[in-house]
Motif scaffolding. Structure first.
Motif, PDB file in Angstrom:
ATOM      1  N   ALA A 356       0.823  -1.214   0.000  1.00 34.04           N
ATOM      2  CA  ALA A 356       0.000   0.000   0.000  1.00 34.04           C
ATOM      3  C   ALA A 356       0.858   1.266   0.000  1.00 34.04           C
ATOM      4  CB  ALA A 356      -0.930  -0.004   1.221  1.00 34.04           C
ATOM      5  N   VAL A 357       1.947   1.269   0.747  1.00 30.14           N
ATOM      6  CA  VAL A 357       2.819   2.449   0.770  1.00 30.14           C
ATOM      7  C   VAL A 357       3.408   2.674  -0.625  1.00 30.14           C
ATOM      8  CG1 VAL A 357       4.996   3.385   1.672  1.00 30.14           C
ATOM      9  CG2 VAL A 357       3.349   2.331   3.244  1.00 30.14           C
ATOM     10  N   THR A 358       3.791   1.600  -1.289  1.00 31.71           N
ATOM     11  CA  THR A 358       4.360   1.708  -2.634  1.00 31.71           C
ATOM     12  C   THR A 358       3.325   2.228  -3.627  1.00 31.71           C
ATOM     13  OG1 THR A 358       5.877  -0.099  -2.155  1.00 31.71           O
ATOM     14  CG2 THR A 358       5.506   0.412  -4.476  1.00 31.71           C
ATOM     15  N   ILE A 359       2.146   1.652  -3.589  1.00 29.70           N
ATOM     16  CA  ILE A 359       1.098   2.077  -4.532  1.00 29.70           C
ATOM     17  C   ILE A 359       0.712   3.533  -4.270  1.00 29.70           C
ATOM     18  CG2 ILE A 359      -1.338   1.730  -5.151  1.00 29.70           C
ATOM     19  CD1 ILE A 359      -0.878  -1.284  -4.814  1.00 29.70           C
ATOM     20  N   THR A 360       0.579   3.880  -2.988  1.00 27.27           N
ATOM     21  CA  THR A 360       0.155   5.233  -2.636  1.00 27.27           C
ATOM     22  C   THR A 360       1.232   6.263  -2.980  1.00 27.27           C
ATOM     23  OG1 THR A 360      -1.120   4.282  -0.809  1.00 27.27           O
ATOM     24  CG2 THR A 360      -0.710   6.656  -0.724  1.00 27.27           C
ATOM     25  N   THR A 361       2.497   5.905  -2.716  1.00 27.37           N
ATOM     26  CA  THR A 361       3.591   6.860  -2.903  1.00 27.37           C
ATOM     27  C   THR A 361       4.041   6.964  -4.358  1.00 27.37           C
ATOM     28  OG1 THR A 361       4.359   6.167  -0.723  1.00 27.37           O
ATOM     29  CG2 THR A 361       5.882   7.488  -2.011  1.00 27.37           C
ATOM     30  N   LEU A 362       4.004   5.859  -5.077  1.00 26.69           N
ATOM     31  CA  LEU A 362       4.609   5.844  -6.409  1.00 26.69           C
ATOM     32  C   LEU A 362       3.636   5.636  -7.559  1.00 26.69           C
ATOM     33  CD1 LEU A 362       7.731   3.628  -5.598  1.00 26.69           C
ATOM     34  CD2 LEU A 362       7.602   6.121  -5.645  1.00 26.69           C
ATOM     35  N   VAL A 363       2.632   4.787  -7.364  1.00 30.33           N
ATOM     36  CA  VAL A 363       1.779   4.438  -8.508  1.00 30.33           C
ATOM     37  C   VAL A 363       0.660   5.466  -8.704  1.00 30.33           C
ATOM     38  CG1 VAL A 363       0.291   2.685  -9.531  1.00 30.33           C
ATOM     39  CG2 VAL A 363       2.357   1.993  -8.284  1.00 30.33           C
ATOM     40  N   HIS A 364      -0.060   5.795  -7.639  1.00 22.17           N
ATOM     41  CA  HIS A 364      -1.159   6.754  -7.810  1.00 22.17           C
ATOM     42  C   HIS A 364      -0.672   8.128  -8.269  1.00 22.17           C
ATOM     43  CE1 HIS A 364      -4.448   4.138  -7.014  1.00 22.17           C
ATOM     44  NE2 HIS A 364      -3.948   3.742  -5.850  1.00 22.17           N
ATOM     45  N   PRO A 365       0.476   8.616  -7.802  1.00 18.23           N
ATOM     46  CA  PRO A 365       0.975   9.899  -8.341  1.00 18.23           C
ATOM     47  C   PRO A 365       1.587   9.781  -9.743  1.00 18.23           C
ATOM     48  CG  PRO A 365       1.877   9.444  -6.148  1.00 18.23           C
ATOM     49  CD  PRO A 365       1.270   8.179  -6.648  1.00 18.23           C
ATOM     50  N   GLY A 366       1.648   8.563 -10.306  1.00 19.99           N
ATOM     51  CA  GLY A 366       2.129   8.409 -11.683  1.00 19.99           C
ATOM     52  C   GLY A 366       3.642   8.331 -11.828  1.00 19.99           C
ATOM     53  N   VAL A 367       4.347   8.056 -10.739  1.00 24.02           N
ATOM     54  CA  VAL A 367       5.810   7.951 -10.799  1.00 24.02           C
ATOM     55  C   VAL A 367       6.222   6.629 -11.455  1.00 24.02           C
ATOM     56  CG1 VAL A 367       7.905   7.844  -9.408  1.00 24.02           C
ATOM     57  CG2 VAL A 367       6.077   9.422  -8.766  1.00 24.02           C
ATOM     58  N   LEU A 368       5.568   5.554 -11.056  1.00 27.03           N
ATOM     59  CA  LEU A 368       5.793   4.239 -11.665  1.00 27.03           C
ATOM     60  C   LEU A 368       4.448   3.707 -12.137  1.00 27.03           C
ATOM     61  CD1 LEU A 368       8.045   2.175  -9.166  1.00 27.03           C
ATOM     62  CD2 LEU A 368       8.816   3.541 -11.108  1.00 27.03           C
ATOM     63  N   THR A 369       4.473   2.901 -13.219  1.00 27.12           N
ATOM     64  CA  THR A 369       3.248   2.197 -13.582  1.00 27.12           C
ATOM     65  C   THR A 369       3.079   1.048 -12.586  1.00 27.12           C
ATOM     66  OG1 THR A 369       4.350   0.580 -14.992  1.00 27.12           O
ATOM     67  CG2 THR A 369       3.682   2.655 -16.030  1.00 27.12           C
ATOM     68  N   LEU A 370       1.873   0.524 -12.526  1.00 31.73           N
ATOM     69  CA  LEU A 370       1.632  -0.598 -11.626  1.00 31.73           C
ATOM     70  C   LEU A 370       2.529  -1.781 -12.005  1.00 31.73           C
ATOM     71  CD1 LEU A 370      -0.072  -1.207  -9.185  1.00 31.73           C
ATOM     72  CD2 LEU A 370      -1.954  -1.855 -10.696  1.00 31.73           C
ATOM     73  N   SER A 371       2.704  -1.985 -13.305  1.00 31.97           N
ATOM     74  CA  SER A 371       3.543  -3.095 -13.761  1.00 31.97           C
ATOM     75  C   SER A 371       5.003  -2.888 -13.357  1.00 31.97           C
ATOM     76  CB  SER A 371       3.426  -3.237 -15.282  1.00 31.97           C
ATOM     77  OG  SER A 371       4.232  -4.310 -15.712  1.00 31.97           O
ATOM     78  N   GLN A 372       5.505  -1.665 -13.478  1.00 32.37           N
ATOM     79  CA  GLN A 372       6.885  -1.382 -13.045  1.00 32.37           C
ATOM     80  C   GLN A 372       7.032  -1.639 -11.544  1.00 32.37           C
ATOM     81  OE1 GLN A 372       7.035   2.713 -14.424  1.00 32.37           O
ATOM     82  NE2 GLN A 372       8.682   2.248 -15.870  1.00 32.37           N
ATOM     83  N   ALA A 373       6.066  -1.156 -10.778  1.00 32.18           N
ATOM     84  CA  ALA A 373       6.142  -1.328  -9.323  1.00 32.18           C
ATOM     85  C   ALA A 373       6.107  -2.806  -8.953  1.00 32.18           C
ATOM     86  CB  ALA A 373       4.994  -0.580  -8.643  1.00 32.18           C
ATOM     87  N   MET A 374       5.247  -3.577  -9.609  1.00 29.53           N
ATOM     88  CA  MET A 374       5.130  -4.984  -9.240  1.00 29.53           C
ATOM     89  C   MET A 374       6.364  -5.783  -9.656  1.00 29.53           C
ATOM     90  SD  MET A 374       2.572  -4.418  -7.615  1.00 29.53           S
ATOM     91  CE  MET A 374       2.726  -5.987  -6.801  1.00 29.53           C
ATOM     92  N   GLY A 375       7.032  -5.338 -10.698  1.00 33.01           N
ATOM     93  CA  GLY A 375       8.287  -5.990 -11.076  1.00 33.01           C
ATOM     94  C   GLY A 375       9.320  -5.921  -9.958  1.00 33.01           C
ATOM     95  N   LYS A 376       9.312  -4.830  -9.213  1.00 37.81           N
ATOM     96  CA  LYS A 376      10.271  -4.654  -8.113  1.00 37.81           C
ATOM     97  C   LYS A 376       9.988  -5.614  -6.959  1.00 37.81           C
ATOM     98  CE  LYS A 376      11.725  -0.815 -10.241  1.00 37.81           C
ATOM     99  NZ  LYS A 376      13.018  -0.739 -10.948  1.00 37.81           N
ATOM    100  N   PHE A 377       8.767  -6.160  -6.924  1.00 34.02           N
ATOM    101  CA  PHE A 377       8.371  -7.078  -5.853  1.00 34.02           C
ATOM    102  C   PHE A 377       8.341  -8.540  -6.317  1.00 34.02           C
ATOM    103  CE2 PHE A 377       6.091  -3.333  -3.934  1.00 34.02           C
ATOM    104  CZ  PHE A 377       6.567  -3.444  -2.639  1.00 34.02           C
ATOM    105  N   THR A 378       8.451  -8.766  -7.636  1.00 33.79           N
ATOM    106  CA  THR A 378       8.209 -10.133  -8.124  1.00 33.79           C
ATOM    107  C   THR A 378       9.366 -10.646  -8.996  1.00 33.79           C
ATOM    108  OG1 THR A 378       6.914  -9.276 -10.012  1.00 33.79           O
ATOM    109  CG2 THR A 378       5.688  -9.839  -8.021  1.00 33.79           C
ATOM    110  N   SER A 379       9.376 -10.249 -10.259  1.00 38.79           N
ATOM    111  CA  SER A 379      10.379 -10.807 -11.174  1.00 38.79           C
ATOM    112  C   SER A 379      11.806 -10.425 -10.787  1.00 38.79           C
ATOM    113  CB  SER A 379      10.077 -10.339 -12.610  1.00 38.79           C
ATOM    114  OG  SER A 379       9.874  -8.942 -12.650  1.00 38.79           O
ATOM    115  N   GLU A 380      11.998  -9.227 -10.246  1.00 39.22           N
ATOM    116  CA  GLU A 380      13.362  -8.775  -9.946  1.00 39.22           C
ATOM    117  C   GLU A 380      13.985  -9.533  -8.764  1.00 39.22           C
ATOM    118  OE1 GLU A 380      15.446  -6.520 -11.774  1.00 39.22           O
ATOM    119  OE2 GLU A 380      13.923  -7.277 -13.143  1.00 39.22           O
ATOM    120  N   PRO A 381      13.299  -9.612  -7.606  1.00 44.57           N
ATOM    121  CA  PRO A 381      13.917 -10.440  -6.548  1.00 44.57           C
ATOM    122  C   PRO A 381      14.092 -11.895  -6.972  1.00 44.57           C
ATOM    123  CG  PRO A 381      11.707  -9.674  -5.894  1.00 44.57           C
ATOM    124  CD  PRO A 381      12.087  -8.926  -7.120  1.00 44.57           C
ATOM    125  N   ALA A 382      13.161 -12.427  -7.761  1.00 40.56           N
ATOM    126  CA  ALA A 382      13.295 -13.818  -8.221  1.00 40.56           C
ATOM    127  C   ALA A 382      14.539 -13.980  -9.087  1.00 40.56           C
ATOM    128  CB  ALA A 382      12.043 -14.235  -8.997  1.00 40.56           C
TER     129      ALA A 382
END
Ligand SMILES: [Zn+2]
Length: 447
Positions: A356-382
């Motif tokens: 929620a902090v990530t979505i609120t801080t970065l996605v809703h203000p348009g800094v990152l797309t939702l897909s970019q943000a989720m990559g930081k939590f999923t494909s990248e650590p993997a």
């Protein structure tokens, strides 16, 4: 057990997928992924007939045990938190494998990496096996242990890195402390390179940070608190980049906080050095201003830095310099955190607020797309940890997170399932919340 997740917006950054799809899960695996249709395509009676809507590409109309309606929700690969302190063995009053993994599930995480600064330290096969056994019995999500770099994390003698690797450690780190000796760090990297294990460094030059408790800058001067300069982190980042270059090892910098570090990592990546890094949600959402009330919930290491640093972290995420968002979930008891600012331990929890902090801080203000943000939590650590996770594909484990990116809620630390309450976000109104978390096709948490 067959579950159909229907009508969700499937975001799979690994495969650049962002569209409305249905997912069929059986025996813990994703067995089908197909275009969603408005009409129900499946019946629950198991008579094998296709629906009238023959355009459906979701085949498989055999009996379904459960249909989860994901209309209006996001379905993505299960979130992976590569930096968590589960505190077991040794400090079960702060957190346990059971409570920490439950907090992870509630936050939408399907896997966590647990740091080795337990008591005893995870520097042997026996401790790694204890953690894996406990995780199997009591864990709600997957647990990947990180082994220590040095015996007892004392920074004097290398741990048995090969043994830790064989026992199941996915990386090595003395997190919480830096490996101060460059010679020891060099040898750790040489050993780790033999197994292609990432070496995770807590980048801090202890001589520069001294007895500092907050970022060295305007606010520390104003409040009369001892400062930790940005150079304390960046000096170590620079040293380790050079050592990674020398050894060919894979270096991962934990919790990057300073603009100088981001610049160094960007330059190193451009030169082809095998370096990756992570940032925490609290360093993205907060600055040194948060310590003005002397709240110990704003005391962490590395410290919250300036607005210019925060902007540099955001730019680092945008341009790919920063690979991962990880919580550094660090539970402490209320009594410990209620001490004076100077005395209280460093660290905050984050598993139940990170998404929620990530979505609120970065996605809703348009800094990152939702897909970019989720990559930081999923494909990248993997990718960094070489886990067969972090993507949605037929045949892959059904580790999935279903969340509502627009749901508003107020953070109530008292309602956390973590054993600890030390969050800087208590009372914040955030947007975005996990609705269901599935590990190997099993719903392990549901709103
Ligand atoms: Zn940590």
């Amino acid at each position: 057990m067959r579950i159909l997740i229907k009508g969700g917006r499937v975001i799979d950054p690994a495969n650049a997928v962002d569209e409305i799809l249905d997912l069929l899960i059986e025996d813990g695996k994703i067995i089908r992924l197909g275009r969603s249709t408005a009409e129900p395509t499946l019946n629950t009676r198991g008579n094998g007939k296709t629906s009238k809507n023959s355009r459906s590409q979701t085949a498989g109309v055999e009996s379904i045990d459960r249909v989860m309606d994901a209309t209006g929700l996001v379905v993505c690969p299960g979130l992976i938190d590569m930096h968590v302190h589960l505190r077991q063995p040794g400090r079960e009053d702060k957190e346990t494998i059971a409570s920490g993994t439950m907090a992870a599930a509630r936050g939408g995480f399907t896997a966590v990496c647990c740091m080795p600064n337990t008591d005893p330290v995870n520097d042997t096969r026996a401790v790694t096996e204890f953690i894996l056994d406990a995780a199997k019995r009591e864990g709600v999500v997957r647990v990947y242990p990180v082994g220590a770099i040095t015996k007892g994390m004392k920074g004097e003698e290398l741990a048995e890195i090969g043994e830790l690797f064989e026992a199941g450690c996915v990386a090595i780190s003395d997190d919480g402390r830096p490996v101060m000796s460059p010679e020891l760090m060099r040898r750790a990297m040489e050993y780790a390179a033999m197994f292609d294990l990432p070496v995770i460094q807590h980048s801090e030059d202890l001589h520069l940070s001294g007895r500092g408790v907050v970022h060295e800058g305007f606010v520390s001067t104003d409040l009369g608190l001892r400062g930790i300069p940005s150079a304390s982190e960046a000096v170590m980042v620079a040293r380790d980049i050079l050592l990674a270059e020398l050894t060919g090892a894979r270096l991962h910098i934990a919790h990057v906080s300073a603009a100088e570090s981001v610049r160094l990592i960007r330059e190193a990546k451009a030169r082809g050095v095998r370096v990756s890094c992570e940032v925490t949600p609290h360093h993205l959402a907060l600055t040194e201003e948060a310590v003005r009330g002397f709240s110990t919930h704003a005391k962490m290491n590395p410290p919250l830095r300036s607005e210019a640093d925060r902007q540099a972290l955001i730019e680092g995420l945008r341009d790919g310099t920063i690979d991962v968002i990880a919580t550094d979930h660090a539970p402490h008891t209320v009594q410990e955190k209620e001490q004076e600012f100077d005395q209280a331990p460093f660290g905050v929890i984050g598993l139940e607020t990170a998404l929620a902090v990530t979505i609120t801080t970065l996605v809703h203000p348009g800094v990152l797309t939702l897909s970019q943000a989720m990559g930081k939590f999923t494909s990248e650590p993997a990718r960094i940890l070489k886990l067969p996770k972090g993507r949605i594909a037929e045949g892959a484990d059904a580790d999935l997170t279903i969340f509502d990116p627009t749901r508003e809620w107020e953070v109530d630390a008292g309602a956390f399932v973590s054993k600890s309450r030390n969050t800087p976000f208590h009372g914040w109104r955030l947007k975005g919340q996990a609705v269901a978390t599935l590990v190997a096709g099993k719903v392990v948490w549901e709103a």
